[in-house]
Design a protein around this motif. Sequence first.
Motif, PDB file in Angstrom:
ATOM      1  N   LEU A  10       0.831  -1.213   0.000  1.00  0.00           N
ATOM      2  CA  LEU A  10       0.000   0.000   0.000  1.00  0.00           C
ATOM      3  C   LEU A  10       0.858   1.253   0.000  1.00  0.00           C
ATOM      4  N   GLN A  11       1.928   1.203   0.770  1.00  0.00           N
ATOM      5  CA  GLN A  11       2.760   2.387   0.885  1.00  0.00           C
ATOM      6  C   GLN A  11       3.577   2.636  -0.372  1.00  0.00           C
ATOM      7  N   GLY A  12       3.626   1.640  -1.247  1.00  0.00           N
ATOM      8  CA  GLY A  12       4.332   1.823  -2.511  1.00  0.00           C
ATOM      9  C   GLY A  12       3.437   2.396  -3.606  1.00  0.00           C
ATOM     10  N   ILE A  13       2.143   2.555  -3.326  1.00  0.00           N
ATOM     11  CA  ILE A  13       1.236   3.087  -4.350  1.00  0.00           C
ATOM     12  C   ILE A  13       1.274   4.615  -4.293  1.00  0.00           C
ATOM     13  N   PRO A  14       1.637   5.274  -5.417  1.00  0.00           N
ATOM     14  CA  PRO A  14       1.793   6.729  -5.401  1.00  0.00           C
ATOM     15  C   PRO A  14       0.460   7.442  -5.126  1.00  0.00           C
ATOM     16  N   GLN A  15       0.505   8.470  -4.343  1.00  0.00           N
ATOM     17  CA  GLN A  15      -0.675   9.240  -3.963  1.00  0.00           C
ATOM     18  C   GLN A  15      -1.350   9.862  -5.190  1.00  0.00           C
ATOM     19  N   GLU A  16      -0.505  10.223  -6.241  1.00  0.00           N
ATOM     20  CA  GLU A  16      -1.106  10.912  -7.398  1.00  0.00           C
ATOM     21  C   GLU A  16      -2.224  10.095  -8.026  1.00  0.00           C
ATOM     22  N   LEU A  17      -2.043   8.764  -8.012  1.00  0.00           N
ATOM     23  CA  LEU A  17      -3.051   7.913  -8.641  1.00  0.00           C
ATOM     24  C   LEU A  17      -4.399   8.078  -7.944  1.00  0.00           C
ATOM     25  N   TYR A  18      -4.339   8.185  -6.607  1.00  0.00           N
ATOM     26  CA  TYR A  18      -5.591   8.367  -5.854  1.00  0.00           C
ATOM     27  C   TYR A  18      -6.163   9.751  -6.143  1.00  0.00           C
ATOM     28  N   ASP A  19      -5.260  10.751  -6.197  1.00  0.00           N
ATOM     29  CA  ASP A  19      -5.714  12.112  -6.475  1.00  0.00           C
ATOM     30  C   ASP A  19      -6.409  12.163  -7.830  1.00  0.00           C
ATOM     31  N   ALA A  20      -5.766  11.546  -8.833  1.00  0.00           N
ATOM     32  CA  ALA A  20      -6.335  11.544 -10.176  1.00  0.00           C
ATOM     33  C   ALA A  20      -7.698  10.863 -10.174  1.00  0.00           C
ATOM     34  N   ALA A  21      -7.778   9.722  -9.481  1.00  0.00           N
ATOM     35  CA  ALA A  21      -9.037   8.986  -9.426  1.00  0.00           C
ATOM     36  C   ALA A  21     -10.112   9.820  -8.742  1.00  0.00           C
ATOM     37  N   ALA A  22      -9.716  10.533  -7.687  1.00  0.00           N
ATOM     38  CA  ALA A  22     -10.676  11.356  -6.966  1.00  0.00           C
ATOM     39  C   ALA A  22     -11.198  12.472  -7.870  1.00  0.00           C
ATOM     40  N   ILE A  23     -10.297  13.070  -8.642  1.00  0.00           N
ATOM     41  CA  ILE A  23     -10.700  14.148  -9.552  1.00  0.00           C
ATOM     42  C   ILE A  23     -11.679  13.614 -10.587  1.00  0.00           C
ATOM     43  N   ASP A  24     -11.422  12.355 -11.025  1.00  0.00           N
ATOM     44  CA  ASP A  24     -12.345  11.741 -11.984  1.00  0.00           C
ATOM     45  C   ASP A  24     -13.670  11.346 -11.347  1.00  0.00           C
ATOM     46  N   GLY A  25     -13.786  11.550 -10.036  1.00  0.00           N
ATOM     47  CA  GLY A  25     -15.057  11.304  -9.367  1.00  0.00           C
ATOM     48  C   GLY A  25     -15.240   9.889  -8.858  1.00  0.00           C
ATOM     49  N   ALA A  26     -14.122   9.143  -8.698  1.00  0.00           N
ATOM     50  CA  ALA A  26     -14.253   7.764  -8.218  1.00  0.00           C
ATOM     51  C   ALA A  26     -14.550   7.744  -6.718  1.00  0.00           C
ATOM     52  N   THR A  27     -15.513   6.936  -6.334  1.00  0.00           N
ATOM     53  CA  THR A  27     -15.836   6.795  -4.910  1.00  0.00           C
ATOM     54  C   THR A  27     -14.714   6.017  -4.225  1.00  0.00           C
ATOM     55  N   PRO A  28     -14.607   6.087  -2.876  1.00  0.00           N
ATOM     56  CA  PRO A  28     -13.555   5.337  -2.172  1.00  0.00           C
ATOM     57  C   PRO A  28     -13.591   3.852  -2.504  1.00  0.00           C
ATOM     58  N   VAL A  29     -14.783   3.279  -2.608  1.00  0.00           N
ATOM     59  CA  VAL A  29     -14.885   1.856  -2.918  1.00  0.00           C
ATOM     60  C   VAL A  29     -14.323   1.585  -4.307  1.00  0.00           C
ATOM     61  N   ARG A  30     -14.708   2.448  -5.265  1.00  0.00           N
ATOM     62  CA  ARG A  30     -14.226   2.290  -6.624  1.00  0.00           C
ATOM     63  C   ARG A  30     -12.718   2.473  -6.674  1.00  0.00           C
ATOM     64  N   ARG A  31     -12.209   3.441  -5.909  1.00  0.00           N
ATOM     65  CA  ARG A  31     -10.765   3.667  -5.867  1.00  0.00           C
ATOM     66  C   ARG A  31     -10.049   2.419  -5.351  1.00  0.00           C
ATOM     67  N   PHE A  32     -10.668   1.759  -4.355  1.00  0.00           N
ATOM     68  CA  PHE A  32     -10.046   0.546  -3.811  1.00  0.00           C
ATOM     69  C   PHE A  32      -9.956  -0.544  -4.874  1.00  0.00           C
ATOM     70  N   PHE A  33     -11.084  -0.745  -5.586  1.00  0.00           N
ATOM     71  CA  PHE A  33     -11.087  -1.842  -6.549  1.00  0.00           C
ATOM     72  C   PHE A  33     -10.332  -1.517  -7.834  1.00  0.00           C
ATOM     73  N   ARG A  34     -10.264  -0.216  -8.206  1.00  0.00           N
ATOM     74  CA  ARG A  34      -9.638   0.140  -9.474  1.00  0.00           C
ATOM     75  C   ARG A  34      -8.182   0.572  -9.340  1.00  0.00           C
ATOM     76  N   VAL A  35      -7.820   1.085  -8.181  1.00  0.00           N
ATOM     77  CA  VAL A  35      -6.439   1.537  -8.012  1.00  0.00           C
ATOM     78  C   VAL A  35      -5.683   0.624  -7.039  1.00  0.00           C
TER      79      VAL A  35
END
Lengths: 331, 437
Positions: free
Chosen positions: A216-241
């Motif tokens: 988990l700590q190796g996953i870059p934060q930008e990916l989550y930021d990008a997903a959030a900007i695209d409107g992904a819910t936390p659940v979707r972020r978990f399964f997609r990122v």
Amino acid sequence: MESADGVRGRVSSPAEPGDARGPVSLAERTSVPASPAGYRRRWLANWYAYLFIGPSLFGVLAFLLLPLVVVLGLSLFHWELLSDPTFAGLANYRRLAADGDAWHSLWRTAVYVLLCIPLQTVLAVLLALLLNQRAKGMRFYRALFVVPWMATPIVLGLVWTWVFDPRDGALNRLLDLVGVAGPNWLSDTTWALPAIALVNIWQYTGYNMLFFLAGLQGIPQELYDAAAIDGATPVRRFFRVTLPLLNPTMFFVMVTNLIGAFQIFDTVYVMTNGGPNQSTEVLNFKIFEMAFRQFDFGYASTLSTLLFVVILAVTLVQVRFFSKRTTYDLS
Amino acid sequence: MPSTRFRWAAALLGAALLTPLAACGGSGAGPGDKVTLTYRLWDDQQKVGYEKVMAAFEKANPNIHVKIELLPYDQYWIKMTADAVAGTAPDVFWMQTNQFPEFVTKGVLADLSPLKLDTAKYHPNVVAAYTYKSKLYGVPKDFGVVGLLYNKNLFKKAGVQMPANLTWAPDGSGTLLQVARKLTVDASGKHPDQPGFDPNKVQQYGFASWDHYQTQWMNWVNSNGGKLMDRPFGKYTFNDNASVQALQFGVDLVNKYHVSPPAAQTNPPSDKINEMFKRGEVAMFPANNALLPFVTPEAHFDLGVASMPQGPAGRSVNLNGLSEAVYSKSRHKKEAMRLASYLSTAEPQKMMADQGYIFPALNGLSQGYVDYWRKKNIDVSPYLEESKGTTFNLPITTGFTAFEPKLIRIFNEMYLGRLAVKQAADQAVQQGNALVK
């Protein structure tokens, strides 16, 4: 993650310029020198590296590979330890084909693996997510969950035997408080194997959590930021990122845990000794009985070969499954 | 500097190669050199006693050093077998009755006739247990007898006297069951023969009946006139009528009379029953006297010893003798025989008896053992009395190592009440005989 880091280092080396930025599959991980002269150069340049590998290579050859070959060979012999071995051809394998007890053992082993692995893995991921927060005392909690892993299975087995005691055990006392009559855990053919699985889940979940935490700590934060900007819910972020990027960790954890689960022995030995009524007679326990209680080393070797083949097959399936889905390079 | 590095590596490699050679050089003993014998046992309490014994032996034999090796019982026979195969068995080691046939028939044990022991001087059961084709293959070392340990405090609290002679019969008559009922109490203070007694809420059990062959059902079988085997090195026969009745009684104590804890708690591999007795939750506990050094430090009550209950065929208890065997391929056979010879004499056997470890197999030395325990306020004379009466050996035949786990597993089901007694006995006898070679 040790293996992921190692791969990442190699990917960015000039040996494979084309792949430096793209996802790398397992099959492409090794770089191969072009010519025999290349091999020679490499050997000369790296001879001291082989020197360092030497001791552990010796260990692998002498204590893993050699016994493996010996067991394969022994499976073709009748050998009752105190008398001389005699060649038996495929007799042991014919015996195996007709041995209902052995197939029963394999079945109980499979049930045990299915009880253990899914639950243990899901719990470890959830625990890792929980402990991947920035909060006070987090280091303490992380360490706390790893403690069971450090205990020896024999001691754990003894302690849990007390917990599972139908009358005085902590578990049934607790169940009693909420009005549930707990079963006779270790002498009930339905519950004995799940009880043993529970002990192993309890022991290894925290340890597996460590790997997922590192992942988990190796996953870059930008990916989550990008997903959030695209409107992904936390659940979707978990399964997609999160989950796809945990694949290298998942691969390692699944392969090692499945192998470990197929080889379950110590807790069975201490807690039930294969009983009640053979319900916990897993394959490794059966091998132990055959070799060290019945002194039938030939047939025990045949059973070991069966276990080896099963584990090998399961591992190969996983390698295929994960090699198509795994991204090692996150930069 | 690759060349210096290389020289270092070569030097290290050379040193590594030479070390084993140097080590080998040390063990090639010439005349007058000290010989090291290995003496292997499984009892960590007795190890302390044998350290003193070996010190005395070494003093009299300055050219022999004895290394004592302790292995837990669970691993002992596995390691012994593996060592016998590899040719690395210890020079002198403990032998147990039910393992003896396997080892003696495979030629692992040395014939001890050269020691010229006077076998009449030892307990006949122990001599018989280690005799094969009229030759002795083990130094009769000691014996342990099954007796009845009881918690005097619980008897006192219940106002019950331990009868001079406990009796039992398959139909449930006899004093054992009466006493056991008085000492079994549920949460509301009721006994098993009173209306409203709840077998699921028992707080104290009168008796310990559980799946243990040496201290439990084999004693019921023999005191009911049943037969474990037709003859030494023969076949199992404990599915005859008298045996099945006796087994049924053992199971009834648990499931019918409720004076013993449920098998779900006591079935092996659990050693729960030991714990329950030591914690004062069980009043009467059949046990071998060799268990005393393990029980007394943890049992915080007055410990009583009584004879085992008499059955319809009288009293017959298991007497389990141990011996010391000499490895037939020992590299120091002469010295090993010397040690074996010493161990057969009064000096070491008396030392072990006087320190309260065992009843020595050599006649006339038991008083030291009794005196030791009297000082600890425990009267062990019932054990001694039993040993002079009718006793039986554990089954002596090949294949027991393989049979034991099967036997325990089948009888676990029987004690749980899931397998009918006759069926369990039939299954066990059949599987046992299939393993006899």
